[in-house]
Design a protein around this motif. Structure first.
Motif, short mmCIF file in Angstrom:
data_model
loop_
_atom_site.label_atom_id
_atom_site.label_comp_id
_atom_site.label_asym_id
_atom_site.label_seq_id
_atom_site.Cartn_x
_atom_site.Cartn_y
_atom_site.Cartn_z
N TRP A 35 0.81 -1.22 0.00
CA TRP A 35 0.00 0.00 0.00
C TRP A 35 0.83 1.27 0.00
CZ3 TRP A 35 -3.60 -2.70 -1.52
CH2 TRP A 35 -4.07 -3.82 -0.86
N MET A 36 1.97 1.24 0.65
CA MET A 36 2.78 2.46 0.71
C MET A 36 4.21 2.11 1.04
SD MET A 36 1.44 4.08 4.32
CE MET A 36 1.74 5.68 3.65
N PRO A 150 -7.10 5.89 -12.29
CA PRO A 150 -6.22 4.84 -12.81
C PRO A 150 -4.75 5.27 -12.78
CG PRO A 150 -8.05 5.26 -14.31
CD PRO A 150 -8.05 6.36 -13.30
N ALA A 151 -3.88 4.31 -12.46
CA ALA A 151 -2.43 4.54 -12.47
C ALA A 151 -2.07 5.84 -11.75
CB ALA A 151 -1.90 4.55 -13.90
N ASP A 156 5.50 0.39 -4.94
CA ASP A 156 5.92 -1.01 -4.99
C ASP A 156 6.22 -1.46 -6.42
OD1 ASP A 156 6.55 -3.43 -3.72
OD2 ASP A 156 4.52 -4.22 -4.00
N GLY A 157 6.89 -0.58 -7.19
CA GLY A 157 7.35 -0.94 -8.52
C GLY A 157 6.35 -0.80 -9.64
N GLY A 158 5.20 -0.18 -9.39
CA GLY A 158 4.23 -0.02 -10.47
C GLY A 158 3.25 1.11 -10.20
#
Length: 182
Positions: A35-36, A150-151, A156-158
């Motif tokens: 989550w963070m 969205p996005a 965490d890498g994305g």
């Protein structure tokens, strides 16, 4: 928003909180999971603390009154004045105190601080759809669901989708002097 006696109080996050903060973040790695990402080294913490230098971001610790223990943290991020008068919230519980309602009480105190002391009109919380605990907190506090972004944030890498939740100051509200009269 109902204000009830609280077991917690807010304290500004300072450089002197470094060791305690890092220790609690490390102990909470499973809780924070995907989550963070919070600082886990002294260097990361000092870099992260620079975001509070210009006043557009505020970092707070939620401390348990009875023990002084840090139960969690909250950031009031990207404070915008003028016609907007708003900011976004970032927050995290610390594992040793999680599940005892301290975050709900701490965020209640944060809302009061943001709407009265900072004179903000709107606060947003952007939460990944799978983060059920965080979604439950904002729902308890009266935030309204406004949609999906969205996005939205790189975590965490994305790039992760986030639900957008918001709350506005209760009436009567005293605006910040930077709000234009017309």
């Amino acid at each position: 928003m109902l204000i009830t006696p609280s077991r917690v109080e807010l304290h500004p996050l300072t450089l002197s909180d470094q060791d305690e903060f890092i220790s609690l973040v490390r102990a909470s790695a499973e809780l924070h999971g995907p989550w963070m990402q919070l600082p886990t080294t002294a260097e990361e913490f000092r870099t992260w603390m620079r975001r509070f230098d210009d006043g557009t971001n505020r970092g707070l610790l939620i401390r348990v009154k009875e023990t002084g223990a840090a139960a969690g943290m909250v950031n009031i991020n990207s404070i915008i004045r003028g016609r907007y008068q708003g900011a976004s919230l970032g927050y995290a519980a610390f594992a040793p105190s999680a599940g005892h309602g301290y975050m709900t009480e701490g965020l209640t105190a944060t809302l009061e601080y943001a709407f009265t002391e900072l004179r903000l009109h709107r606060l947003e919380a952007n939460i990944q759809p799978g983060n059920k605990a965080s979604l439950a907190v904002v729902q308890r506090l009266g935030f309204r669901h406004e949609g999906l972004s969205p996005a939205y944030l790189y975590i965490d890498g994305g790039w992760r989708d986030h639900e957008r939740w918001a709350i506005t100051a209760p009436a009567p509200w005293t605006p910040d002097p930077s709000l234009p009269e017309v």
